[in-house]
Scaffold this active site. Structure first.
Site, PDB file in Angstrom:
ATOM      1  N   ASN A  99     -27.144 -31.742  47.803  1.00  0.00           N
ATOM      2  CA  ASN A  99     -28.379 -31.886  48.584  1.00  0.00           C
ATOM      3  C   ASN A  99     -28.042 -32.697  49.835  1.00  0.00           C
ATOM      4  OD1 ASN A  99     -30.905 -32.353  49.615  1.00  0.00           O
ATOM      5  ND2 ASN A  99     -31.566 -33.754  47.986  1.00  0.00           N
ATOM      6  N   TRP A 100     -27.922 -31.980  50.944  1.00  0.00           N
ATOM      7  CA  TRP A 100     -27.480 -32.645  52.176  1.00  0.00           C
ATOM      8  C   TRP A 100     -28.588 -33.479  52.832  1.00  0.00           C
ATOM      9  CZ3 TRP A 100     -24.562 -28.074  55.017  1.00  0.00           C
ATOM     10  CH2 TRP A 100     -23.368 -27.808  54.338  1.00  0.00           C
ATOM     11  N   LYS A 101     -29.778 -33.367  52.323  1.00  0.00           N
ATOM     12  CA  LYS A 101     -30.933 -34.070  52.912  1.00  0.00           C
ATOM     13  C   LYS A 101     -30.954 -33.796  54.429  1.00  0.00           C
ATOM     14  CE  LYS A 101     -30.727 -37.262  49.119  1.00  0.00           C
ATOM     15  NZ  LYS A 101     -31.267 -38.467  48.537  1.00  0.00           N
ATOM     16  N   HIS A 110     -38.849 -32.917  45.293  1.00  0.00           N
ATOM     17  CA  HIS A 110     -37.883 -34.019  45.372  1.00  0.00           C
ATOM     18  C   HIS A 110     -38.640 -35.339  45.552  1.00  0.00           C
ATOM     19  CE1 HIS A 110     -34.725 -36.644  46.844  1.00  0.00           C
ATOM     20  NE2 HIS A 110     -33.886 -35.818  46.271  1.00  0.00           N
ATOM     21  N   GLU A 114     -34.103 -36.959  38.152  1.00  0.00           N
ATOM     22  CA  GLU A 114     -33.656 -37.891  39.179  1.00  0.00           C
ATOM     23  C   GLU A 114     -34.535 -39.137  39.138  1.00  0.00           C
ATOM     24  OE1 GLU A 114     -31.231 -35.855  42.411  1.00  0.00           O
ATOM     25  OE2 GLU A 114     -33.292 -35.848  43.091  1.00  0.00           O
ATOM     26  N   SER A 133     -27.348 -41.042  42.865  1.00  0.00           N
ATOM     27  CA  SER A 133     -26.122 -41.800  43.172  1.00  0.00           C
ATOM     28  C   SER A 133     -24.897 -41.300  42.424  1.00  0.00           C
ATOM     29  CB  SER A 133     -26.320 -43.289  42.861  1.00  0.00           C
ATOM     30  OG  SER A 133     -27.416 -43.781  43.566  1.00  0.00           O
ATOM     31  N   GLY A 145     -26.525 -36.130  46.297  1.00  0.00           N
ATOM     32  CA  GLY A 145     -27.008 -36.353  47.655  1.00  0.00           C
ATOM     33  C   GLY A 145     -25.898 -36.884  48.545  1.00  0.00           C
TER      34      GLY A 145
HETATM   35  P1  PGA Z   1     -28.123 -39.500  45.994  1.00  0.00           P
HETATM   36  O1  PGA Z   1     -29.304 -38.435  46.134  1.00  0.00           O
HETATM   37  O2  PGA Z   1     -26.988 -38.804  45.297  1.00  0.00           O
HETATM   38  O3  PGA Z   1     -27.803 -39.883  47.409  1.00  0.00           O
HETATM   39  O4  PGA Z   1     -28.675 -40.638  45.211  1.00  0.00           O
HETATM   40  C1  PGA Z   1     -29.637 -37.561  45.100  1.00  0.00           C
HETATM   41  C2  PGA Z   1     -30.879 -36.807  45.484  1.00  0.00           C
HETATM   42  O5  PGA Z   1     -31.762 -37.435  46.066  1.00  0.00           O
HETATM   43  O6  PGA Z   1     -31.003 -35.611  45.255  1.00  0.00           O
END
Ligand code: PGA
Length: 260
Positions: free
Chosen positions: A10-12, A102, A173, A220, A241
């Protein structure tokens, strides 16, 4: 049953269009390098909307075994909905997955359980996209011992009036474990086990069979933490992420997955 572990990046909003080729090339090289060890894995990259077409083209050129997902969608396929993105357009662009609900959307733009439900229904009835439904408690809910009731509420709403006859992905999550570089501690695979079993129980109760559900962990995940989640069968994979946008870190993560 043999299930392919699913790794979703998930590249956000962290990979600009100008960097899409670079990040995908690094990911494709990593997968190619460990192709024997990783042949059982499926990979999905979720760029932001404006880069989806570019990512699809780039993956085709690289001939990489990577699917593309969107990070969100609207719950209608067309109409007077200024600024929204139709799931049918996502499909046309080449997406095969779509993240829904999300926690960043739930907290930052106030996405509700009812809206998540409308999106899941739209995806399952009007498209062939596979929904990736994110659920998870926040820190206060966890401290108050409400994790199970929150997960139950989110699952019940997300799949209300839905008959699941094909694969859905559910990403557990816990909000307090996301992007913990900001200071808090990530969840361990052992801590996750109870919630994970509870999610399976609830899905079974709701008629989502084991064959139709893939339950992942997200929050994380890094090269340091990935193995216990997938190696011990705690989870069917991971939603990653920040670590997925850092090519050195993501390569280290692939190396860990490839370890015997
Ligand atoms: P993160 O994000 O790995 O940076 O904690 C995960 C997500 O929000 O999908």
């Amino acid at each position: 049953m043999i299930r392919k572990p699913l790794i979703i990046a998930n590249w956000k909003m962290k990979v600009p269009r100008s960097r899409v080729d670079y990040v995908l090339r690094a990911l494709a090289l990593g997968i190619k390098h460990y192709r024997k060890e990783l042949e059982d894995y499926s990979f999905v990259a979720c760029p932001s909307f404006e880069s989806i077409d570019h990512a699809v083209t780039s993956i085709r050129k690289l001939r990489a075994p990577i699917s593309v997902g969107a990070q969100d969608c609207f719950w209608e396929t067309s109409g007077a909905y200024t600024g929204e993105v139709s799931p049918l357009t996502l499909e046309e662009l080449g997406c095969t997955y779509c993240i829904v609900g999300h926690s960043e959307r739930r907290t930052l733009v106030g996405e509700t359980d009812a809206q998540v439900n409308k999106k899941v229904r739209c995806l399952l009835t009007k498209t062939s996209l596979t929904p990736i439904v994110c659920i998870g408690e926040n820190r206060a809910e966890r401290s108050a011992g409400k994790t199970r009731s929150v997960l139950k509420r989110q699952l019940n709403h997300a799949f209300k009036q839905v008959t699941v006859r094909r694969t859905v992905v559910i990403a557990y999550e816990p909000m307090w474990a996301i992007s913990t570089s900001r200071g808090s501690k990530p969840m361990t695979a052992r801590e996750c086990r109870g919630a994970y079993e509870f999610i399976h129980e609830q899905c079974q109760r709701m008629g989502i069979s084991r064959a139709h559900r893939t339950v992942l962990y997200g929050g994380s995940v890094s090269h340091d933490t990935i193995r216990p989640f997938v190696a011990k069968g705690v989870s069917d994979g991971a939603l990653i992420g920040s670590a997925s946008t850092d090519i050195v870190e993501f390569n280290a993560l692939l190396r860990m997955l490839a370890k015997p």
